[in-house]
Design a protein around this motif. Structure first.
Motif, PDB file in Angstrom:
ATOM      1  N   VAL A 120      -1.603   0.802   7.884  1.00 27.00           N
ATOM      2  CA  VAL A 120      -2.707   0.445   7.000  1.00 27.00           C
ATOM      3  C   VAL A 120      -4.025   0.555   7.756  1.00 27.00           C
ATOM      4  O   VAL A 120      -5.006   1.099   7.255  1.00 27.00           O
ATOM      5  CB  VAL A 120      -2.515  -0.977   6.426  1.00 27.00           C
TER       6      VAL A 120
ATOM      7  N   GLY B 126      -5.497   3.717   6.434  1.00 26.46           N
ATOM      8  CA  GLY B 126      -6.187   3.211   5.256  1.00 26.46           C
ATOM      9  C   GLY B 126      -7.446   2.454   5.569  1.00 26.46           C
ATOM     10  O   GLY B 126      -8.231   2.153   4.680  1.00 26.46           O
TER      11      GLY B 126
ATOM     12  N   ASP C   7       5.813   3.258   0.414  1.00 27.49           N
ATOM     13  CA  ASP C   7       5.241   1.949   0.131  1.00 27.49           C
ATOM     14  C   ASP C   7       5.442   1.103   1.381  1.00 27.49           C
ATOM     15  O   ASP C   7       6.576   0.874   1.801  1.00 27.49           O
ATOM     16  CB  ASP C   7       5.940   1.328  -1.074  1.00 27.49           C
ATOM     17  N   THR C   8       4.354   0.641   1.982  1.00 30.42           N
ATOM     18  CA  THR C   8       4.453  -0.064   3.258  1.00 30.42           C
ATOM     19  C   THR C   8       5.254  -1.355   3.157  1.00 30.42           C
ATOM     20  O   THR C   8       5.826  -1.795   4.156  1.00 30.42           O
ATOM     21  CB  THR C   8       3.063  -0.365   3.853  1.00 30.42           C
ATOM     22  N   ASP C   9       5.310  -1.954   1.985  1.00 29.89           N
ATOM     23  CA  ASP C   9       6.119  -3.167   1.804  1.00 29.89           C
ATOM     24  C   ASP C   9       7.585  -2.807   1.563  1.00 29.89           C
ATOM     25  O   ASP C   9       8.483  -3.307   2.234  1.00 29.89           O
ATOM     26  CB  ASP C   9       5.595  -4.007   0.633  1.00 29.89           C
TER      27      ASP C   9
ATOM     28  N   MET D 230       0.841  -1.173   0.000  1.00 26.93           N
ATOM     29  CA  MET D 230       0.000   0.000   0.000  1.00 26.93           C
ATOM     30  C   MET D 230       0.885   1.233   0.000  1.00 26.93           C
ATOM     31  O   MET D 230       1.904   1.267   0.676  1.00 26.93           O
ATOM     32  CB  MET D 230      -0.897  -0.005   1.244  1.00 26.93           C
ATOM     33  N   GLN D 231       0.481   2.234  -0.733  1.00 28.95           N
ATOM     34  CA  GLN D 231       1.226   3.488  -0.779  1.00 28.95           C
ATOM     35  C   GLN D 231       0.520   4.541   0.059  1.00 28.95           C
ATOM     36  O   GLN D 231      -0.699   4.682  -0.018  1.00 28.95           O
ATOM     37  CB  GLN D 231       1.396   3.957  -2.212  1.00 28.95           C
ATOM     38  N   ILE D 232       1.320   5.247   0.855  1.00 30.91           N
ATOM     39  CA  ILE D 232       0.792   6.267   1.757  1.00 30.91           C
ATOM     40  C   ILE D 232       1.616   7.534   1.571  1.00 30.91           C
ATOM     41  O   ILE D 232       2.850   7.484   1.527  1.00 30.91           O
ATOM     42  CB  ILE D 232       0.883   5.799   3.228  1.00 30.91           C
TER      43      ILE D 232
ATOM     44  N   LEU E  70      -4.534   5.814  -1.613  1.00 28.94           N
ATOM     45  CA  LEU E  70      -4.145   4.421  -1.497  1.00 28.94           C
ATOM     46  C   LEU E  70      -3.716   3.877  -2.852  1.00 28.94           C
ATOM     47  O   LEU E  70      -4.355   4.118  -3.862  1.00 28.94           O
ATOM     48  CB  LEU E  70      -5.338   3.574  -0.985  1.00 28.94           C
ATOM     49  N   GLY E  71      -2.614   3.131  -2.860  1.00 29.85           N
ATOM     50  CA  GLY E  71      -2.195   2.490  -4.095  1.00 29.85           C
ATOM     51  C   GLY E  71      -3.067   1.273  -4.349  1.00 29.85           C
ATOM     52  O   GLY E  71      -3.168   0.419  -3.504  1.00 29.85           O
ATOM     53  N   ARG E  72      -3.697   1.206  -5.478  1.00 31.87           N
ATOM     54  CA  ARG E  72      -4.599   0.080  -5.779  1.00 31.87           C
ATOM     55  C   ARG E  72      -4.054  -0.714  -6.909  1.00 31.87           C
ATOM     56  O   ARG E  72      -3.518  -0.283  -7.822  1.00 31.87           O
ATOM     57  CB  ARG E  72      -5.983   0.599  -6.122  1.00 31.87           C
TER      58      ARG E  72
END
Length: 68
Positions: free
Chosen positions: A52, A56, A33-35, A1-3, A66-68
């Motif tokens: 998240v 999110g 990017d949370t990852d 997920m991008q924040i 949010l990155g989808r």
């Protein structure tokens, strides 16, 4: 997920952790990017899963960031 980094900075400041917010501002990229950036987030005391959930989860806290 991008924040967006500003969301993370706001979260840290709302928790009264200005020192960590300043560190995050210097070390994190504009879009986190949370990852990919899990190590940096952990170093700042932030769990990617907590982010998240807090930023999110339900209610659309990021309003389309949010990155989808």
């Amino acid at each position: 997920m991008q924040i967006d980094k500003n969301q993370i900075l706001d979260l840290l400041r709302s928790q009264g952790d200005d020192a960590k917010a300043q560190q995050a501002d210097q070390e994190l990229p504009g879009t986190v990017d949370t990852d990919q950036h899990a190590g940096l987030l952990e170093k700042l005391g932030l769990s990617p899963m907590d982010l998240v959930t807090k930023l999110g989860g339900g209610g659309g806290g990021l309003g389309g960031l949010l990155g989808r």
